[in-house]
Write a protein that holds these residues in place. Structure first.
Motif, PDB file in Angstrom:
ATOM      1  N   ARG A 108       0.828  -1.206   0.000  1.00 32.24           N
ATOM      2  CA  ARG A 108       0.000   0.000   0.000  1.00 32.24           C
ATOM      3  C   ARG A 108       0.869   1.264   0.000  1.00 32.24           C
ATOM      4  NH1 ARG A 108      -2.555  -0.609   4.561  1.00 32.24           N
ATOM      5  NH2 ARG A 108      -1.518   1.016   5.727  1.00 32.24           N
ATOM      6  N   ARG A 109       1.916   1.249   0.783  1.00 24.64           N
ATOM      7  CA  ARG A 109       2.777   2.441   0.872  1.00 24.64           C
ATOM      8  C   ARG A 109       3.542   2.696  -0.433  1.00 24.64           C
ATOM      9  NH1 ARG A 109       1.501   3.116   6.024  1.00 24.64           N
ATOM     10  NH2 ARG A 109       1.877   1.517   7.566  1.00 24.64           N
ATOM     11  N   MET A 110       3.944   1.640  -1.135  1.00 29.56           N
ATOM     12  CA  MET A 110       4.607   1.824  -2.426  1.00 29.56           C
ATOM     13  C   MET A 110       3.629   2.434  -3.432  1.00 29.56           C
ATOM     14  SD  MET A 110       7.784   1.000  -2.053  1.00 29.56           S
ATOM     15  CE  MET A 110       7.599   1.664  -0.411  1.00 29.56           C
ATOM     16  N   SER A 111       2.388   2.031  -3.341  1.00 29.09           N
ATOM     17  CA  SER A 111       1.361   2.607  -4.202  1.00 29.09           C
ATOM     18  C   SER A 111       1.161   4.092  -3.877  1.00 29.09           C
ATOM     19  CB  SER A 111       0.046   1.838  -4.020  1.00 29.09           C
ATOM     20  OG  SER A 111      -0.974   2.418  -4.790  1.00 29.09           O
ATOM     21  N   GLN A 112       1.149   4.418  -2.586  1.00 32.36           N
ATOM     22  CA  GLN A 112       1.029   5.820  -2.185  1.00 32.36           C
ATOM     23  C   GLN A 112       2.223   6.637  -2.681  1.00 32.36           C
ATOM     24  OE1 GLN A 112       0.685   5.072   2.038  1.00 32.36           O
ATOM     25  NE2 GLN A 112      -1.492   5.624   2.039  1.00 32.36           N
ATOM     26  N   ALA A 113       3.413   6.078  -2.562  1.00 35.74           N
ATOM     27  CA  ALA A 113       4.615   6.782  -3.017  1.00 35.74           C
ATOM     28  C   ALA A 113       4.558   7.001  -4.529  1.00 35.74           C
ATOM     29  CB  ALA A 113       5.867   5.991  -2.631  1.00 35.74           C
ATOM     30  N   ALA A 114       4.123   5.991  -5.252  1.00 39.77           N
ATOM     31  CA  ALA A 114       4.012   6.143  -6.711  1.00 39.77           C
ATOM     32  C   ALA A 114       3.030   7.256  -7.056  1.00 39.77           C
ATOM     33  CB  ALA A 114       3.568   4.816  -7.340  1.00 39.77           C
ATOM     34  N   GLY A 115       1.927   7.327  -6.335  1.00 43.77           N
ATOM     35  CA  GLY A 115       0.963   8.397  -6.569  1.00 43.77           C
ATOM     36  C   GLY A 115       1.534   9.762  -6.267  1.00 43.77           C
ATOM     37  N   MET A 116       2.324   9.877  -5.209  1.00 44.97           N
ATOM     38  CA  MET A 116       2.953  11.154  -4.878  1.00 44.97           C
ATOM     39  C   MET A 116       3.947  11.579  -5.959  1.00 44.97           C
ATOM     40  SD  MET A 116       3.812  11.027  -0.844  1.00 44.97           S
ATOM     41  CE  MET A 116       2.527  10.859   0.385  1.00 44.97           C
ATOM     42  N   MET A 117       4.655  10.606  -6.513  1.00 45.80           N
ATOM     43  CA  MET A 117       5.635  10.919  -7.559  1.00 45.80           C
ATOM     44  C   MET A 117       4.934  11.444  -8.803  1.00 45.80           C
ATOM     45  SD  MET A 117       8.274   7.732  -7.151  1.00 45.80           S
ATOM     46  CE  MET A 117       9.285   8.171  -8.543  1.00 45.80           C
ATOM     47  N   ARG A 118       3.803  10.879  -9.138  1.00 50.29           N
ATOM     48  CA  ARG A 118       3.061  11.330 -10.323  1.00 50.29           C
ATOM     49  C   ARG A 118       2.514  12.730 -10.151  1.00 50.29           C
ATOM     50  NH1 ARG A 118      -0.357   6.454 -10.402  1.00 50.29           N
ATOM     51  NH2 ARG A 118       1.178   4.836 -10.699  1.00 50.29           N
ATOM     52  N   ARG A 119       2.004  12.998  -8.931  1.00 49.84           N
ATOM     53  CA  ARG A 119       1.409  14.310  -8.662  1.00 49.84           C
ATOM     54  C   ARG A 119       2.451  15.363  -8.354  1.00 49.84           C
ATOM     55  NH1 ARG A 119      -1.731  12.750  -3.935  1.00 49.84           N
ATOM     56  NH2 ARG A 119      -1.545  10.590  -4.475  1.00 49.84           N
TER      57      ARG A 119
END
Length: 116
Positions: free
Chosen positions: A104-115
């Motif tokens: 879940r946290r890797m998914s959150q990090a990926a989302g932060m990188m995109r935004r």
């Protein structure tokens, strides 16, 4: 107070001796400088450490089993003791939880990188 060069040298040494710190630092460089990213990094570090610690306990359990099976004399009591798995079962649950959190946290990090 250490000089900036000494601080950088210490950070580099930490990365080499502590792979978790190095990995979290690398992720920090890829994320935007925001409070929620800092919190996420703390959770990632905790989950990595907990997962690796649990994995080490599971590995130690299997090592103990192998040692017990390599003894000159095998007894029912020794086999029962070696097979005692309450602690390792708890650690497997901890490992599962850490893996789930990290996913879940890797998914959150990926989302932060995109935004970011």
């Amino acid at each position: 107070m250490p000089s900036p060069v000494a601080a950088l040298a210490t950070t580099a040494m930490l990365r080499r001796t502590d792979p978790v710190s190095g990995a979290v630092e690398r992720l920090a460089q890829a994320l935007p400088a925001r409070a929620d990213a800092t919190v996420l990094l703390d959770f990632v570090e905790d989950d990595l450490r907990e997962g690796l610690d649990a994995l080490g306990d599971v590995q130690a359990h299997f090592h103990d089993l192998l040692q017990a099976l390599q003894r000159d004399t095998l007894t029912p009591g020794a086999l029962l003791n070696a097979g005692e798995d309450l602690h390792v079962l708890q650690r497997l649950e901890d490992l599962h939880e850490a893996v789930t959190h990290l996913r879940r946290r890797m998914s959150q990090a990926a989302g932060m990188m995109r935004r970011g």
